[in-house]
Design an enzyme around this catalytic site. Structure first.
Site, mmCIF file in Angstrom:
data_model
loop_
_atom_site.group_PDB
_atom_site.id
_atom_site.type_symbol
_atom_site.label_atom_id
_atom_site.label_comp_id
_atom_site.label_asym_id
_atom_site.label_seq_id
_atom_site.Cartn_x
_atom_site.Cartn_y
_atom_site.Cartn_z
ATOM 1 N N HIS A 173 -6.623 -3.476 4.214
ATOM 2 C CA HIS A 173 -6.168 -3.394 2.820
ATOM 3 C C HIS A 173 -6.075 -1.967 2.297
ATOM 4 O O HIS A 173 -6.158 -1.729 1.086
ATOM 5 C CB HIS A 173 -7.030 -4.248 1.896
ATOM 6 C CG HIS A 173 -6.312 -4.662 0.641
ATOM 7 N ND1 HIS A 173 -4.976 -5.019 0.608
ATOM 8 C CD2 HIS A 173 -6.742 -4.769 -0.650
ATOM 9 C CE1 HIS A 173 -4.621 -5.324 -0.620
ATOM 10 N NE2 HIS A 173 -5.673 -5.182 -1.412
ATOM 11 N N SER B 268 -14.215 -2.667 -6.395
ATOM 12 C CA SER B 268 -13.648 -1.323 -6.363
ATOM 13 C C SER B 268 -14.642 -0.330 -5.779
ATOM 14 O O SER B 268 -15.851 -0.441 -6.000
ATOM 15 C CB SER B 268 -13.271 -0.887 -7.778
ATOM 16 O OG SER B 268 -12.952 0.494 -7.820
#
EC number: 3.5.1.23
Length: 741
Positions: A157, A317
């Site tokens: 990703h 995050s």
């Protein structure tokens, strides 16, 4: 000869025989007891399950599996192609930070009765077209050995890899269409990594370990997470999954082969202002582990393979400083990620470093350090049969049994308003806001006029999501989103890997993991270690919980199959787990096969390479700005060359480097390569000029550990003419000295 007479035993002899038998029984009993205790001690641990009871007992030094590992370059074009992840039209590739690799792991039972492949590639996500093409080529090469059901393909990703390898319209538009050079590089790299693993199969063992990674992640949608039930949240210490799972692979002599690690964090330390192809923080963790194990080798070389795969990272995050208004400095950690001055576009989260490169290094080092620790202490051995199950499912039409009396349905794909808002890791281009639960008449009118008005059925199905793009009802020039999706589980002894086709949020991943574990337990297979492996096989955006869906932040607006998406996946993965546990996989319906659109129908928006030109009276590779004669440790050596478009070299990337840093060896009187373009210490920056001209700048960030001496930098590339598409050239710096501080 006469008959031998019967021999009788004295009382003393009988007593001695009885004592001998008793001592033998006691000795055997003690040996068994010692073995059981030792085995229990080896397999003890607070969070790791030992093999199921049905596993065949083997001795400690027995060969359990055949294991193969392989790594291959899959880096795509370094220029002109958009970077895949942020959907930022201005974020176009212009050089190289770190290379992309495909890492493959094959595990097979010694008798060949079971075999599985796990691939982790340094890409944004695996596309359906990419997977179908890889499986097609594997079939042509290996027959039925590697198939849809026993091969998992996962993306790390990273948001800094070239786009253009999709077939659905939404992804084609955001990625300048289909880019064949990107697609071909990925297919070739993945196939080669599997080839290498196949060729290097050897007897070995697998160990599992788990532990928490600290100071490396935050939940970027905490308001959504808080919508989950209090009782459920109270079972967890954090609003992110801190746990890392590590598989340690060794050969029969306990020599290292490789590692697979799963950890939930977005590889977005490199932000949406970056223009260099990069494998980001997870790629850097792989880099560090492989460099440690393959000592003396350049990056991408050496037998040890380290994959750092994605997990339930949907709302996670690495930008640990949290969201702040970049114009005022105040916090914008609110339900709408909104700043009083400037709105949502000003609300951005930053990483722990002074810039994105340092943040990437810090987060990558944290991940690597924990993986190294867990690898070194892994002692619980994975044993048992290898099994797998796979289905294709029409995710736009799944009936979900919510409870004993109520059902729900998934929906045709659609994206909500908050999709356009982006996240605190990368805000959207327009001033949309996260948490939007009502549409806007202006944008609705624009959508209806230019694209398609969503049907009443789709609107009702997706509530409370206000639909911005009704992608499931947008079919021209090709469907905008997939309907047919892969669901897949592979098991290796007591390990179950669930291949999830998107980005599950923290709580979604926890629910899926728990459900699969319980399903195995209910069917007589207790103690399974369940891994949620992210971004696998096809990309379907995000998957939130039903409760998170109600507040429609970015992740919920991007849950394209509606509010019951997670429940549908839990139901589907439970079916796979049940079939594996009951040995009824053969009875599972295959499901509807996905389309593989003809390449001629795919949108192509990236123009072909132009002819390369040089400034007047100059040649390719000529130095425009040379290095300085002297650098100290910690300095940056920099040189700029006349160059050509790096896209000319994309078909040769596997064996090509755009740069080398070389040290002069006095004894041998030769130059030795110490770094190349895959090295963390180097950066290759390409700048497009006017009328076909361009420059390439090479930067070498000289480590404190560098050996003192004489160095030089070389640049390699290919230029294009009207008649020839790729002609090699090279450039050379002046020699320079590296001294101590």
């Amino acid at each position: 000869m006469g008959k031998r007479g019967k021999r009788s035993f004295s009382h003393l002899e009988v007593l001695l025989i009885v004592l001998f038998v008793l001592m033998t029984c006691v000795s055997v009993g003690l040996a068994v007891l010692i073995f059981v205790i030792n085995n229990a001690e080896r397999n003890s641990g607070p969070t790791i399950s030992a093999p199921p009871r049905s596993t065949t007992v083997t001795t400690r030094d027995s060969v359990v599996y055949l294991i193969g590992v392989g790594r291959a370059d899959c880096t795509g074009p370094l220029a002109d192609a958009p970077l895949m992840g942020y959907a930022n039209a201005d974020q176009v590739a212009g050089g190289l930070h770190t290379r992309q690799y495909s890492r493959a792991f094959i595990v097979a039972e010694p008798d060949g009765s079971g075999r599985v492949v796990f691939v982790s590639a340094d890409i944004g996500m695996v596309s359906q077209r990419l997977r179908l093409e890889v499986i097609k080529q594997l079939k042509a090469k290996y027959g039925d050995l590697y198939r849809q059901d026993n091969v998992i393909m996962s993306g790390t990703h990273t948001h800094s890899g070239p786009a253009g390898y999709f077939q659905y319209t939404l992804f084609l538009i955001s990625g300048k269409g289909f880019i064949k050079s990107t697609f071909d590089a990925l297919v070739s790299g993945i196939i080669k990594s599997i080839d290498l693993a196949h060729q290097n199969m050897k007897s070995g063992k697998i160990f599992i370990n788990k532990g928490d990674v600290e100071n490396s992640q935050i939940n970027r949608s905490p308001f959504s997470y808080l919508q989950n039930p209090d009782a459920e949240r109270s079972r967890y210490k954090s609003n992110t999954d801190k746990e890392m799972v590590v598989l340690k692979m060794v050969d029969s002599n306990n020599q290292p082969l490789g590692i697979i690690s799963w950890f939930a964090v977005h590889p977005v330390s490199m932000n949406n202002t970056n223009h260099l192809v990069s494998s980001d923080n997870m790629g850097y963790a792989s880099y560090l582990f492989e460099q440690e194990q393959n000592k003396g080798q350049l990056p991408g070389q050496g037998p040890f393979v380290a994959a750092f795969a994605s997990s339930n990272l949907g709302d996670v995050s690495p930008n640990t400083q949290g969201p702040h208004c970049i114009n005022t400095g105040e916090s914008c950690d609110n339900p709408n990620s909104y700043c009083p001055v400037g709105g949502a576009k000003m609300c951005i989260a930053m990483g722990p470093g002074n810039d994105m490169f340092e943040s990437t290094r810090i987060i990558g080092e944290h991940i690597y350090s924990k993986a190294k620790e867990l690898y070194g202490t892994a002692s619980v051995e994975i044993k048992g049969p290898i099994k797998f199950a796979h289905q294709w499912v029409d995710m736009s039409n799944v009936t979900v049994q919510l409870n004993s009396t109520h059902t729900g349905n998934t929906c045709k794909p659609a994206l909500g308003y908050s999709f356009a808002a982006g996240t605190i890791d990368g805000v959207g281009a327009l001033n949309f806001t996260q948490g939007t639960v009502e549409g806007d008449p202006f944008w609705d009118a624009v959508r209806d006029m230019l694209l398609a008005k969503p049907s009443n059925e789709t609107v009702d199905c997706h509530k409370p999501k206000p639909i911005l793009f009704s992608t499931g009802e947008m079919l021209k020039p090709l469907p905008w989103h997939p309907d047919i999706v892969d669901v897949q589980i592979i098991t290796i002894g007591s390990l179950a890997i669930a291949a999830i086709p998107g980005e599950f949020t923290t709580m979604s991943g926890r629910r899926l993991r728990e459900a699969i574990k319980k399903e195995f337990e209910s069917e007589g297979t207790p103690g399974m270690n369940v891994v949620v492996s992210g971004l696998c096989n096809i990309y379907t955006h995000y998957i939130t919980t039903y409760e998170e869906y109600q507040v429609q932040r970015y992740e919920a607006a991007s849950t394209i199959y509606g509010p019951h998406t997670l429940s549908a996946y839990i139901q589907l993965f439970n079916n796979l787990a049940r079939a594996i546990a009951k040995d009824t996989v053969k009875d599972l319906p295959k499901g509807p096969e996905p389309p593989f659109f003809n390449q001629s129908k795919l949108i192509v928006l990236l123009p072909k390479n132009p002819v390369d030109k040089t400034p007047e009276n100059m040649t390719f590779g000529e130095v425009l700005q040379d290095v300085q004669p002297l650098y100290k440790l910690g300095n940056v050596a920099e040189i700029t060359f006349v160059s050509a478009n790096p896209r000319n070299s994309v078909e040769k990337m596997e064996k090509h480097t755009f740069l080398t840093v070389e040290k002069y060896e006095n004894v041998l009187r030769t130059w030795k390569i110490v770094h190349n373009d895959a090295s963390w210490e180097t950066r290759f920056i390409w700048t497009k000029g006017a009328q076909g001209t361009s420059n390439a700048t090479v930067e070498w960030y000289i480590p404190e550990t560098t050996k003192l001496g004489i160095y030089r930098i070389r640049h390699f590339g290919h230029y294009r003419t009207l008649l020839i598409s790729s002609i090699p050239y090279e450039g050379l710096s002046s020699e320079f000295e590296v001294t101590g501080k």
